[in-house]
Design a protein around this motif. Sequence first.
Motif, PDB file in Angstrom:
ATOM      1  N   ALA A   1      35.124  47.190  59.639  1.00 52.51           N
ATOM      2  CA  ALA A   1      36.047  46.054  59.516  1.00 52.51           C
ATOM      3  C   ALA A   1      37.201  46.381  58.577  1.00 52.51           C
ATOM      4  O   ALA A   1      38.368  46.046  58.853  1.00 52.51           O
ATOM      5  N   ALA A   2      36.889  47.035  57.436  1.00 54.16           N
ATOM      6  CA  ALA A   2      37.942  47.394  56.484  1.00 54.16           C
ATOM      7  C   ALA A   2      38.901  48.405  57.096  1.00 54.16           C
ATOM      8  O   ALA A   2      40.120  48.319  56.902  1.00 54.16           O
ATOM      9  N   ALA A   3      38.357  49.379  57.855  1.00 51.77           N
ATOM     10  CA  ALA A   3      39.219  50.375  58.499  1.00 51.77           C
ATOM     11  C   ALA A   3      40.117  49.722  59.540  1.00 51.77           C
ATOM     12  O   ALA A   3      41.300  50.065  59.677  1.00 51.77           O
ATOM     13  N   THR A   4      39.558  48.757  60.290  1.00 47.83           N
ATOM     14  CA  THR A   4      40.359  48.043  61.295  1.00 47.83           C
ATOM     15  C   THR A   4      41.482  47.254  60.641  1.00 47.83           C
ATOM     16  O   THR A   4      42.634  47.263  61.101  1.00 47.83           O
ATOM     17  N   GLN A   5      41.150  46.546  59.546  1.00 45.69           N
ATOM     18  CA  GLN A   5      42.170  45.794  58.824  1.00 45.69           C
ATOM     19  C   GLN A   5      43.242  46.713  58.270  1.00 45.69           C
ATOM     20  O   GLN A   5      44.450  46.400  58.317  1.00 45.69           O
ATOM     21  N   ALA A   6      42.828  47.877  57.756  1.00 39.71           N
ATOM     22  CA  ALA A   6      43.798  48.833  57.233  1.00 39.71           C
ATOM     23  C   ALA A   6      44.714  49.337  58.335  1.00 39.71           C
ATOM     24  O   ALA A   6      45.925  49.507  58.136  1.00 39.71           O
ATOM     25  N   LYS A   7      44.141  49.589  59.526  1.00 37.84           N
ATOM     26  CA  LYS A   7      44.966  50.048  60.649  1.00 37.84           C
ATOM     27  C   LYS A   7      45.966  48.985  61.072  1.00 37.84           C
ATOM     28  O   LYS A   7      47.141  49.270  61.326  1.00 37.84           O
TER      29      LYS A   7
ATOM     30  N   GLU B   1      56.443  43.838  51.166  1.00 38.13           N
ATOM     31  CA  GLU B   1      55.135  43.197  51.076  1.00 38.13           C
ATOM     32  C   GLU B   1      54.140  43.840  52.039  1.00 38.13           C
ATOM     33  O   GLU B   1      52.966  44.034  51.702  1.00 38.13           O
ATOM     34  N   LEU B   2      54.575  44.173  53.257  1.00 37.37           N
ATOM     35  CA  LEU B   2      53.669  44.774  54.227  1.00 37.37           C
ATOM     36  C   LEU B   2      53.204  46.157  53.783  1.00 37.37           C
ATOM     37  O   LEU B   2      52.043  46.523  53.971  1.00 37.37           O
ATOM     38  N   GLU B   3      54.100  46.952  53.206  1.00 41.06           N
ATOM     39  CA  GLU B   3      53.718  48.274  52.731  1.00 41.06           C
ATOM     40  C   GLU B   3      52.704  48.177  51.587  1.00 41.06           C
ATOM     41  O   GLU B   3      51.730  48.924  51.541  1.00 41.06           O
ATOM     42  N   ALA B   4      52.933  47.243  50.675  1.00 38.37           N
ATOM     43  CA  ALA B   4      51.989  47.063  49.575  1.00 38.37           C
ATOM     44  C   ALA B   4      50.638  46.582  50.098  1.00 38.37           C
ATOM     45  O   ALA B   4      49.581  47.038  49.648  1.00 38.37           O
ATOM     46  N   SER B   5      50.649  45.656  51.063  1.00 39.52           N
ATOM     47  CA  SER B   5      49.394  45.170  51.643  1.00 39.52           C
ATOM     48  C   SER B   5      48.669  46.281  52.377  1.00 39.52           C
ATOM     49  O   SER B   5      47.438  46.400  52.294  1.00 39.52           O
ATOM     50  N   ALA B   6      49.407  47.113  53.110  1.00 40.96           N
ATOM     51  CA  ALA B   6      48.795  48.224  53.837  1.00 40.96           C
ATOM     52  C   ALA B   6      48.140  49.206  52.874  1.00 40.96           C
ATOM     53  O   ALA B   6      47.060  49.744  53.148  1.00 40.96           O
ATOM     54  N   SER B   7      48.791  49.450  51.746  1.00 40.22           N
ATOM     55  CA  SER B   7      48.205  50.340  50.744  1.00 40.22           C
ATOM     56  C   SER B   7      46.916  49.760  50.171  1.00 40.22           C
ATOM     57  O   SER B   7      45.913  50.462  50.002  1.00 40.22           O
TER      58      SER B   7
ATOM     59  N   VAL C   1      30.466  56.449  58.211  1.00 41.65           N
ATOM     60  CA  VAL C   1      31.702  55.938  58.798  1.00 41.65           C
ATOM     61  C   VAL C   1      32.889  56.677  58.203  1.00 41.65           C
ATOM     62  O   VAL C   1      33.018  56.777  56.985  1.00 41.65           O
ATOM     63  N   ALA C   2      33.744  57.197  59.061  1.00 41.31           N
ATOM     64  CA  ALA C   2      34.933  57.904  58.584  1.00 41.31           C
ATOM     65  C   ALA C   2      35.957  56.910  58.064  1.00 41.31           C
ATOM     66  O   ALA C   2      36.147  55.839  58.645  1.00 41.31           O
ATOM     67  N   GLY C   3      36.598  57.246  56.964  1.00 35.37           N
ATOM     68  CA  GLY C   3      37.604  56.369  56.397  1.00 35.37           C
ATOM     69  C   GLY C   3      38.880  56.368  57.230  1.00 35.37           C
ATOM     70  O   GLY C   3      39.159  57.296  57.990  1.00 35.37           O
ATOM     71  N   HIS C   4      39.650  55.284  57.092  1.00 34.45           N
ATOM     72  CA  HIS C   4      40.912  55.166  57.813  1.00 34.45           C
ATOM     73  C   HIS C   4      41.989  55.942  57.071  1.00 34.45           C
ATOM     74  O   HIS C   4      42.075  55.892  55.841  1.00 34.45           O
ATOM     75  N   VAL C   5      42.778  56.697  57.819  1.00 34.22           N
ATOM     76  CA  VAL C   5      43.889  57.441  57.231  1.00 34.22           C
ATOM     77  C   VAL C   5      45.176  56.868  57.790  1.00 34.22           C
ATOM     78  O   VAL C   5      45.451  56.972  58.997  1.00 34.22           O
ATOM     79  N   ARG C   6      45.975  56.245  56.956  1.00 35.81           N
ATOM     80  CA  ARG C   6      47.208  55.607  57.410  1.00 35.81           C
ATOM     81  C   ARG C   6      48.342  56.610  57.421  1.00 35.81           C
ATOM     82  O   ARG C   6      48.492  57.425  56.503  1.00 35.81           O
TER      83      ARG C   6
ATOM     84  N   LEU D   1      43.143  51.524  50.670  1.00 37.73           N
ATOM     85  CA  LEU D   1      42.226  51.887  49.585  1.00 37.73           C
ATOM     86  C   LEU D   1      40.904  51.136  49.700  1.00 37.73           C
ATOM     87  O   LEU D   1      39.841  51.694  49.419  1.00 37.73           O
ATOM     88  N   ALA D   2      40.969  49.863  50.127  1.00 39.03           N
ATOM     89  CA  ALA D   2      39.730  49.111  50.327  1.00 39.03           C
ATOM     90  C   ALA D   2      38.884  49.745  51.422  1.00 39.03           C
ATOM     91  O   ALA D   2      37.642  49.813  51.316  1.00 39.03           O
ATOM     92  N   ALA D   3      39.531  50.244  52.483  1.00 38.06           N
ATOM     93  CA  ALA D   3      38.801  50.914  53.557  1.00 38.06           C
ATOM     94  C   ALA D   3      38.162  52.209  53.065  1.00 38.06           C
ATOM     95  O   ALA D   3      37.035  52.548  53.456  1.00 38.06           O
ATOM     96  N   GLU D   4      38.863  52.951  52.218  1.00 38.24           N
ATOM     97  CA  GLU D   4      38.296  54.185  51.668  1.00 38.24           C
ATOM     98  C   GLU D   4      37.061  53.891  50.826  1.00 38.24           C
ATOM     99  O   GLU D   4      36.053  54.608  50.908  1.00 38.24           O
ATOM    100  N   MET D   5      37.116  52.837  49.998  1.00 40.42           N
ATOM    101  CA  MET D   5      35.964  52.495  49.173  1.00 40.42           C
ATOM    102  C   MET D   5      34.789  52.033  50.022  1.00 40.42           C
ATOM    103  O   MET D   5      33.633  52.370  49.755  1.00 40.42           O
TER     104      MET D   5
END
Length: 558
Positions: free
Chosen positions: A29-35, A78-84, A100-105, A88-92
């Motif tokens: 879910a975190a990786a999907t949100q990050a994507k 704002e979108l760039e800051a939110s994406a960052s 589960v592999a982490g998301h790489v933006r 990081l939340a997806a990596e944690m």
Amino acid sequence: MDATQNEIKALRIALAAAEARALAAEAVAAATQAKVSGDQALITHLKLEIEKLRRQIYGQRSERSARLLDQMELVLEELEASASEDDLAAEMAAAKASVVAGHVRQRPSRQPFPEHLPRERVVLPAPASCPCCGGTKLSKLGEDITETLEVIPRQWKVIQTVREKVSCRDCEAIAQAPAPFHPTPRGWAGPNLLAVRHGPRTDGGSWLTLFEKFGQHQPLNRQAERYAREGVPLSLSTLADQVGACAIALAPLFARIEAHTLAADRLHGDDTTVPVLARGKTGIGRLWTYVRDDRPFGGPAPPAAVFYYSRDRTGKHPQRHLSTYAGILQADAYDGYNKLYEADRQPGAVTEAACWAHSRRKFFVLADIANSARKRAQGKTAVISPLALEAIRRMDAVFAIEREINGRTADERKVARQDLSVSLLADLEAWMREERARLSGSNDVAKAMDYMLKRWASFTRFLDDGRVCLTNNAAERALRGIALGRRSWLFAGSDRGGERAAVMYSLIVTAKMNDIDPQAWLADVLARIAGHLAHRLDDLLPWNWCGPAAPARHSFAA
């Protein structure tokens, strides 16, 4: 007995498997949100580039198009800051669920730092002996260089941290000093660039990213323009990425400030408007604050403030903010608080304490002699109400008593109020009820009197409780900077931007309340928090902070 042990073992295995599945689902879910966040930022980035290219080809079409371009830059920020943050939340989350592999933006590529900037080399010498076998026959293989952009007043520089690399001739193992901590993951900016300036600001000196955005209310696009004029081109996306990373890094401190604030016996509550961009128009959001300040009654707890953001001003928001709170709430007569005061509320009813400054203001408007004189000079009708003047005179006598007992213990304040204020308030109530009976319901003075008389129990609660203040000024002071800043930053770029601003305001305002320079505190905390022990995190709170530590480039991973 064996069957029971087998059942326990089977249950433990099943529980471990369920926890693993939950962690895996959370990571997905975190990786999907990050994507999703990354895609939104990329789309907005491309739209902004297209609009800039159109302006270069066809020229500026109107003043309105220039304003829309500024708004697009703020949305991208704002979108760039939110994406960052989401990245990081997806990596944690992925680190907890190792399967589960982490998301790489895909981030916009950052250009190398300008060659004209001076380089300061900080060399970390290689080990004198091989850490693998202990051998001393070492030969140098080369070195790795990590560049960190740092700034001092009116001067930029790039710090080159050089880590020498050697190989052991005995066992061929390669040894190297560990890489230094950065304030943020994959960071390239020094803590002073992220948070603080050094020295006084003279002739337009450099203010820096994090504090300037939230403490001085300067959007990142304006900062990027100034940095470019100083010879250091940094894109808005690059700066926004660091803001999002800093928000994640500082989140644990916000959580501790929040818990400390909401543990108070008495809170000050208030809110203010925040313009927010929304699909081609500007909406009106709210920033709520709850302030803990026990200093008026000699309380030993350090003061603190917590902020929250919402899209509207419905009562569900303060009810959610204070869902676990059951103390005294000092606030205005906003109807959204009413459910908090219900007797059957769980975990207990909140005790209402009204604000005398708010009620006095209503009378003051009707008795403002200076404003009336200005109106008469302009040929307008201006009437000074003698009843309003009398109400203010009576209230001022109560305020004078409060100034004398400010800072005393709660018990001492209660005794003084019983001796001095009770009779004044009894006379004030009797006088207002007598005069109110002679006024029509549409009279402005009658409306001001009704505001108090209908809530007389909450207005006089301070007589029986020395912890209660006469006014809600603590919350209004906390919001003052936001009200002033609206003139500069105009609006928040998104709801996520409003939520991020609420976190940063909580940190900055709390630091100010504890007489701590928020710029120096943020810089030091960002330099230390990556390598700080989790169980010692309270040491970094503003009221426990002991001043700057050694510069970040001298702190290394074990």
